[in-house]
Scaffold this motif. Structure first.
Motif, mmCIF file in Angstrom:
data_model
loop_
_atom_site.group_PDB
_atom_site.id
_atom_site.type_symbol
_atom_site.label_atom_id
_atom_site.label_comp_id
_atom_site.label_asym_id
_atom_site.label_seq_id
_atom_site.Cartn_x
_atom_site.Cartn_y
_atom_site.Cartn_z
ATOM 1 N N LYS A 76 -39.281 67.302 -38.251
ATOM 2 C CA LYS A 76 -40.410 66.791 -39.044
ATOM 3 C C LYS A 76 -41.243 67.946 -39.582
ATOM 4 O O LYS A 76 -41.761 67.880 -40.698
ATOM 5 C CB LYS A 76 -41.286 65.884 -38.182
ATOM 6 N N ILE A 81 -52.836 43.557 -37.277
ATOM 7 C CA ILE A 81 -52.705 44.132 -38.614
ATOM 8 C C ILE A 81 -52.117 43.086 -39.555
ATOM 9 O O ILE A 81 -51.064 42.513 -39.278
ATOM 10 C CB ILE A 81 -51.776 45.380 -38.588
ATOM 11 N N TYR A 112 -39.481 66.948 -33.398
ATOM 12 C CA TYR A 112 -40.696 67.534 -33.943
ATOM 13 C C TYR A 112 -40.366 68.666 -34.905
ATOM 14 O O TYR A 112 -40.995 68.814 -35.949
ATOM 15 C CB TYR A 112 -41.571 68.068 -32.796
ATOM 16 N N PRO A 114 -56.494 58.664 -31.665
ATOM 17 C CA PRO A 114 -56.606 59.171 -30.292
ATOM 18 C C PRO A 114 -56.311 60.674 -30.144
ATOM 19 O O PRO A 114 -56.984 61.366 -29.381
ATOM 20 C CB PRO A 114 -55.562 58.356 -29.530
ATOM 21 N N THR A 128 -40.899 60.205 -42.722
ATOM 22 C CA THR A 128 -40.361 60.419 -41.376
ATOM 23 C C THR A 128 -40.138 59.066 -40.704
ATOM 24 O O THR A 128 -40.595 58.028 -41.194
ATOM 25 C CB THR A 128 -41.339 61.249 -40.529
ATOM 26 N N VAL A 141 -51.716 57.584 -35.338
ATOM 27 C CA VAL A 141 -50.960 56.460 -34.791
ATOM 28 C C VAL A 141 -50.836 55.296 -35.777
ATOM 29 O O VAL A 141 -50.230 54.288 -35.470
ATOM 30 C CB VAL A 141 -51.531 55.962 -33.440
ATOM 31 N N ASP A 142 -51.399 55.433 -37.002
ATOM 32 C CA ASP A 142 -51.196 54.351 -37.975
ATOM 33 C C ASP A 142 -49.933 54.558 -38.816
ATOM 34 O O ASP A 142 -49.020 53.748 -38.792
ATOM 35 C CB ASP A 142 -52.441 54.151 -38.872
ATOM 36 N N ASP A 143 -49.840 55.716 -39.505
ATOM 37 C CA ASP A 143 -48.631 55.905 -40.325
ATOM 38 C C ASP A 143 -47.560 56.737 -39.622
ATOM 39 O O ASP A 143 -46.415 56.758 -40.055
ATOM 40 C CB ASP A 143 -48.961 56.481 -41.702
ATOM 41 N N ASP A 144 -47.939 57.408 -38.537
ATOM 42 C CA ASP A 144 -46.967 58.109 -37.708
ATOM 43 C C ASP A 144 -46.117 59.093 -38.509
ATOM 44 O O ASP A 144 -44.926 59.243 -38.251
ATOM 45 C CB ASP A 144 -46.063 57.082 -37.015
ATOM 46 N N SER A 145 -46.729 59.771 -39.479
ATOM 47 C CA SER A 145 -45.940 60.643 -40.352
ATOM 48 C C SER A 145 -45.662 62.029 -39.783
ATOM 49 O O SER A 145 -44.657 62.633 -40.115
ATOM 50 C CB SER A 145 -46.654 60.837 -41.688
ATOM 51 N N SER A 146 -46.556 62.555 -38.958
ATOM 52 C CA SER A 146 -46.442 63.937 -38.453
ATOM 53 C C SER A 146 -46.340 64.928 -39.604
ATOM 54 O O SER A 146 -45.638 65.922 -39.507
ATOM 55 C CB SER A 146 -45.217 64.118 -37.554
ATOM 56 N N LYS A 184 -46.031 47.399 -36.055
ATOM 57 C CA LYS A 184 -46.582 46.077 -36.394
ATOM 58 C C LYS A 184 -46.202 45.682 -37.813
ATOM 59 O O LYS A 184 -46.179 44.509 -38.148
ATOM 60 C CB LYS A 184 -48.107 46.075 -36.233
ATOM 61 N N ARG A 202 -50.068 63.760 -35.048
ATOM 62 C CA ARG A 202 -49.727 62.621 -35.894
ATOM 63 C C ARG A 202 -50.842 61.593 -35.751
ATOM 64 O O ARG A 202 -51.600 61.622 -34.788
ATOM 65 C CB ARG A 202 -48.397 61.995 -35.486
ATOM 66 N N PRO A 221 -56.830 52.056 -37.373
ATOM 67 C CA PRO A 221 -57.132 50.804 -36.691
ATOM 68 C C PRO A 221 -56.894 50.966 -35.187
ATOM 69 O O PRO A 221 -55.962 51.660 -34.785
ATOM 70 C CB PRO A 221 -56.114 49.818 -37.283
ATOM 71 N N ASP A 222 -57.751 50.366 -34.387
ATOM 72 C CA ASP A 222 -57.558 50.358 -32.946
ATOM 73 C C ASP A 222 -56.123 49.908 -32.643
ATOM 74 O O ASP A 222 -55.605 49.001 -33.307
ATOM 75 C CB ASP A 222 -58.568 49.367 -32.344
ATOM 76 N N THR A 223 -55.480 50.560 -31.649
ATOM 77 C CA THR A 223 -54.067 50.223 -31.396
ATOM 78 C C THR A 223 -53.900 48.773 -30.939
ATOM 79 O O THR A 223 -52.802 48.226 -30.994
ATOM 80 C CB THR A 223 -53.431 51.159 -30.348
ATOM 81 N N GLN A 260 -47.343 53.555 -28.402
ATOM 82 C CA GLN A 260 -47.873 53.958 -29.708
ATOM 83 C C GLN A 260 -48.541 55.325 -29.646
ATOM 84 O O GLN A 260 -48.551 56.056 -30.624
ATOM 85 C CB GLN A 260 -48.870 52.908 -30.216
ATOM 86 N N ARG A 286 -39.608 52.277 -43.068
ATOM 87 C CA ARG A 286 -40.190 52.978 -41.920
ATOM 88 C C ARG A 286 -41.319 52.141 -41.330
ATOM 89 O O ARG A 286 -41.974 51.380 -42.035
ATOM 90 C CB ARG A 286 -40.671 54.381 -42.317
ATOM 91 N N PRO A 287 -41.535 52.266 -40.033
ATOM 92 C CA PRO A 287 -42.582 51.453 -39.398
ATOM 93 C C PRO A 287 -43.976 52.016 -39.647
ATOM 94 O O PRO A 287 -44.138 53.210 -39.860
ATOM 95 C CB PRO A 287 -42.233 51.544 -37.913
ATOM 96 N N LEU A 288 -44.953 51.139 -39.645
ATOM 97 C CA LEU A 288 -46.358 51.539 -39.703
ATOM 98 C C LEU A 288 -47.096 50.829 -38.565
ATOM 99 O O LEU A 288 -46.650 49.796 -38.077
ATOM 100 C CB LEU A 288 -46.995 51.103 -41.027
ATOM 101 N N TYR A 289 -48.243 51.375 -38.172
ATOM 102 C CA TYR A 289 -49.085 50.762 -37.144
ATOM 103 C C TYR A 289 -48.275 50.438 -35.886
ATOM 104 O O TYR A 289 -48.302 49.310 -35.384
ATOM 105 C CB TYR A 289 -49.799 49.513 -37.691
ATOM 106 N N GLY A 290 -47.558 51.414 -35.408
ATOM 107 C CA GLY A 290 -46.810 51.234 -34.158
ATOM 108 C C GLY A 290 -45.796 50.111 -34.243
ATOM 109 O O GLY A 290 -45.556 49.420 -33.261
#
Lengths: 261, 321
Positions: B103, A17, B100, A37, B119, A122-127, B141, A120, A11-13, B252, B135-139
Motif C-alpha cells: 500500500k 451507515i 502495508y 481512533p 486499496t 477507519v472509514d475509507d481504510d485507504s492507507s 458496512k 489509515r 463516523p463512530d465505528t 475495524q 472495495r469496502p467502506l466503513y469497516g
C-alpha cells in the motif's frame, strides 16, 4: 519543536451507515462523528512530545467538511495548540489523493519538525495519505510506530511488523504513523475544554492554498455504493450433553457439512 | 494505449507472500480479458531464481531486480525502481498485494504518476477496458464501486479474496539494474521472533480469543491453530487488556481477515469486531453466554465453556491424525 497532527473525523465505528439518494455518498445527518481512533493516538503523542521537549506547538490539520471543527476542538481540549481546517464545498466527495495534495499544499507553508498521522482512517481504510504526503514533501515515513524517541534532530521509532518489530531512525523533519499501543489518549478535562474554546481554528478554502478545480484532482471516483450481501449464517446450535460431545459434534459438522479441516 | 497488466509481487527473504500469488492470478485473468501481456515485477535480494515461480500463475514476463541492498524494504528505493519499470513497460493496470509495504508503494507511485489508486479491493470488473474495483467502506458496512483516473490504474488487493490459479506460461525473465535511491530511514535493530507462523490476514484458519479468555494464556488457541496450520487473532478487549500484541487484533481498528474457518472463542461479537471477520467462509462461535451477539453471525454455535470445548476439540483432531 512544532508538530503537525493530521486528523480526520470519521463516523463512530458503532454508527449505522446509510447510503444517500445520490448513491455515491452517505447520509450524514444522524451520524456521530469522532476523531479517527488512530489519529487520537497521534494527538496524544504530539502533546507528550511537546511536554517532554518543553516547547513548540501542536497544530491539528484537517481537510474535510465544515463540521470537522467540532473534532478539532476536541483535540484542542486534549492539549493541542491550534487548528487548521481546510473546508471547501469542492472537498465534499473528495478522495484520499485530493486530501493528500491539499495537506501537502498547506504544509509547504507551515513550519514543522514532525508530522504525526494515523496509518489509515477507519472509514475509507485507504492507507493512502501518509505515504503520499511523504512523497510530496520528500520527508521520511516511519509507519505503525509503538515507541519513539527524539534527540539531536533525529527520530528513532519502533515499528510493528509481522513477527515482531523493527527499530528505524530518520532525520527530522519526518512523518510517523501511529499503531495501537503507542499511548493511552487522555480525556480532556473540563478546564481544558473551556480553555480550548479560546484557541484558534483557522479555516481555509482551496483557493486560499492555491488549489482550484476539484474535478481535475479526483483520481479515485466512487461510482456507486451498495450494502454488502447479508451474511447468511447457518446458526446451527452444536448439541451435546457435555463439552466433549459438543467438540466431537463440531468437528464432525466442520468436516462433513462445511467440508473444511 | 496498452492493454497490458503488471503485478508487483511482494517478496520477503522467506519467499513470496501469498497475496503475491493471488495478485498474479488475478492479473492473469484481467490480462486474458484485455488480450494483454501479464508482467510480474519482483524486487528484493536473492530474487533471481524465486521470481521464476510466478510463471506458474500466468506471468508472461518476469522483471526481476535482485540486489543485496534491497534486502530490507525501503519505500523510496522500491518506488524509484518500480517507477522506472512502469515508464519502460507502461501497463494499463498495476496490481499489488495487500501488505502495508504494498500500500505504501501504491500510494507513492500514484502520487508520482498522478494517477488513481485503490486499496483493499475485493473484486474487479471491466467497463470499456477500464477497471471498476469493488472495495469496502466503513469497516465493510458498505461496498463502493470505484473507477481510477489516469494510467496506470493502481489497485491493491485484499488478502484471501482472489483465488490462486495455476496457468503455466513460458515466461521470459528480464533482469533490471536497480536505480538505488538514497534511503531516508536506517534500520537500527530488528526484533523478530523468526517463527514460520502464518500471517494473520493470509491464514486459512484463524482462532481468535476475546474477553472470555480471562488472561494472557492463549496456549489452547495456539495449540489448535498449530494443529490446523492457522493463526491466532484477538478481539480489541484482549489486546487492550495486554493479553495479545496489537498486530493480532481483528476488527475495524485492527486487521480484516477472511479465512476459510474463523473460530471466535470467548468473543461477544461487537460491531467493530464483526467488521474484521464477517467475510470468513465459516464462522464458529464458542461462548458460555447463549445471548452473545456472535451467535447471530456464526454458522456453528457452541454454547459452553471454551476451556472445556477447546481441549476436547484438540484431542479429537489429534486422534484423527
Amino acid at each position: 519543536m512544532d508538530i503537525v497532527v493530521l486528523m480526520k473525523q470519521v463516523p463512530d465505528t458503532a454508527a449505522l451507515i446509510q447510503i444517500s439518494e445520490d448513491n455515491v455518498s452517505i447520509k450524514t445527518e444522524d451520524v456521530k462523528w469522532v476523531i479517527n481512533p488512530y489519529d487520537e493516538l497521534a494527538v496524544e503523542e504530539a502533546i507528550r512530545i511537546r511536554e517532554k521537549q518543553g516547547g513548540g506547538k501542536v497544530i491539528i490539520l484537517t481537510a474535510g467538511a465544515g463540521s470537522a471543527s467540532a473534532t478539532i476542538r476536541t483535540a484542542l481540549a486534549m492539549g493541542a495548540d491550534e487548528g487548521i481546517l481546510i473546508s471547501d464545498p469542492a472537498l465534499e466527495n473528495s478522495d484520499p489523493q485530493i486530501t493528500a495534495k491539499v495537506i501537502a499544499a498547506v504544509l509547504n507553508n507551515v513550519n514543522f519538525d514532525l508530522i504525526i498521522a494515523g496509518p489509515r482512517a477507519v472509514d475509507d481504510d485507504s492507507s493512502y495519505v501518509p505515504a503520499a504526503i511523504s512523497e510530496y514533501l520528500g520527508v521520511p515515513l516511519l509507519s505503525t510506530v509503538i515507541r519513539q524517541e527524539i534527540s539531536n534532530g533525529k527520530i528513532q521509532c519502533e515499528q510493528t511488523v509481522q513477527d515482531g518489530s523493527i527499530v528505524l531512525e530518520a532525520n527530522l523533519p519526518a512523518i510517523i504513523t501511529t499503531q495501537r499501543g503507542l499511548n493511552e489518549p487522555r480525556y480532556p478535562s473540563l478546564a481544558n475544554i473551556m480553555k480550548a474554546k479560546k484557541k484558534s481554528i483557522v479555516t481555509k478554502t482551496l483557493a486560499d492554498i492555491g488549489l482550484s478545480s476539484e474535478q481535475k484532482l479526483i483520481k479515485t471516483k466512487i461510482v456507486s455504493l451498495a450494502y454488502p450481501p447479508r451474511r447468511n449464517a447457518e446458526k446451527v446450535i452444536v448439541e451435546g450433553a457435555s463439552a466433549e460431545e459438543k467438540a466431537a459434534r463440531l468437528l464432525n459438522l466442520l468436516q462433513d457439512k462445511a467440508g473444511i479441516l | 494505449m496498452s492493454n497490458n497488466v503488471m503485478v508487483f509481487a511482494g517478496y520477503t527473504g522467506a519467499g513470496f507472500k501469498k497475496s503475491a500469488f493471488e495478485a498474479v492470478s488475478e492479473g492473469r485473468r484481467l490480462a486474458n480479458r484485455l488480450n494483454g501481456v501479464l508482467t510480474a515485477v519482483v524486487i528484493g535480494s536473492g530474487t533471481k531464481e524465486t521470481a521464476l515461480e510466478l510463471a506458474r500463475y500466468g506471468a508472461d514476463r518476469i522483471l526481476t531486480c535482485d540486489h543485496p541492498a534491497l534486502e530490507d524494504f525501503d519505500p523510496d528505493r522500491y518506488t524509484a525502481i518500480l517507477t522506472d519499470i512502469v515508464k519502460q513497460y507502461p501497463p494499463a493496470i498495476l496490481l499489488l498485494g495487500s501488505s502495508y509495504n504494498d500500500k505504501n508503494i501504491a500510494a507513492r507511485l500514484a502520487a508520482r504518476l498522478d494517477t488513481g489508486a485503490a486499496t483493499e479491493c475485493l473484486e474487479f470488473a471491466l467497463d470499456s477496458d477500464r477497471l471498476v474495483a469493488t472495495r469496502p467502506l466503513y469497516g465493510g458496512k458498505l461496498m463502493a464501486q470505484v473507477t481510477l483516473e489516469g494510467t496506470p490504474q493502481i489497485a491493491c488487493i485484499r488478502s484471501n479474496v482472489f483465488p490462486i490459479a495455476e496457468d503455466m506460461k513460458a515466461a521470459e525473465q528480464v533482469m533490471i539494474e536497480p536505480n538505488l535511491a538514497e534511503p531516508k530511514t536506517r534500520v537500527v535493530e530488528k526484533k523478530l521472533k523468526n517463527s514460520d507462523k502464518v500471517e494473520l490476514t493470509e491464514a486459512d484458519v484463524v482462532i481468535s480469543g476475546g474477553r472470555g479468555m480471562g488472561s494472557s494464556d492463549f496456549s489452547l488457541l495456539e495449540k489448535l491453530a498449530e494443529l490446523l496450520g492457522g493463526a491466532v487473532g484477538a478481539s480489541r478487549t484482549a489486546v487492550d487488556e495486554g493479553w495479545r500484541p496489537y498486530p493480532d487484533q481483528v476488527g475495524q481498528t485492527g486487521k480484516v481477515v477472511s479465512p476459510k474457518l474463523y473460530v471466535a472463542c470467548g468473543i461477544s461479537g461487537a460491531m467493530q469486531h464483526l467488521a474484521g471477520m464477517s467475510s470468513s467462509e465459516c464462522i464458529v462461535g464458542i461462548n458460555r453466554d447463549p445471548d452473545a451477539p456472535i451467535f447471530n453471525y456464526a454458522d456453528y454455535c457452541v454454547v459452553d465453556d471454551l476451556f472445556k470445548v477447546l481441549p476436547a476439540l484438540i484431542e479429537e483432531i489429534k486422534g484423527q491424525q
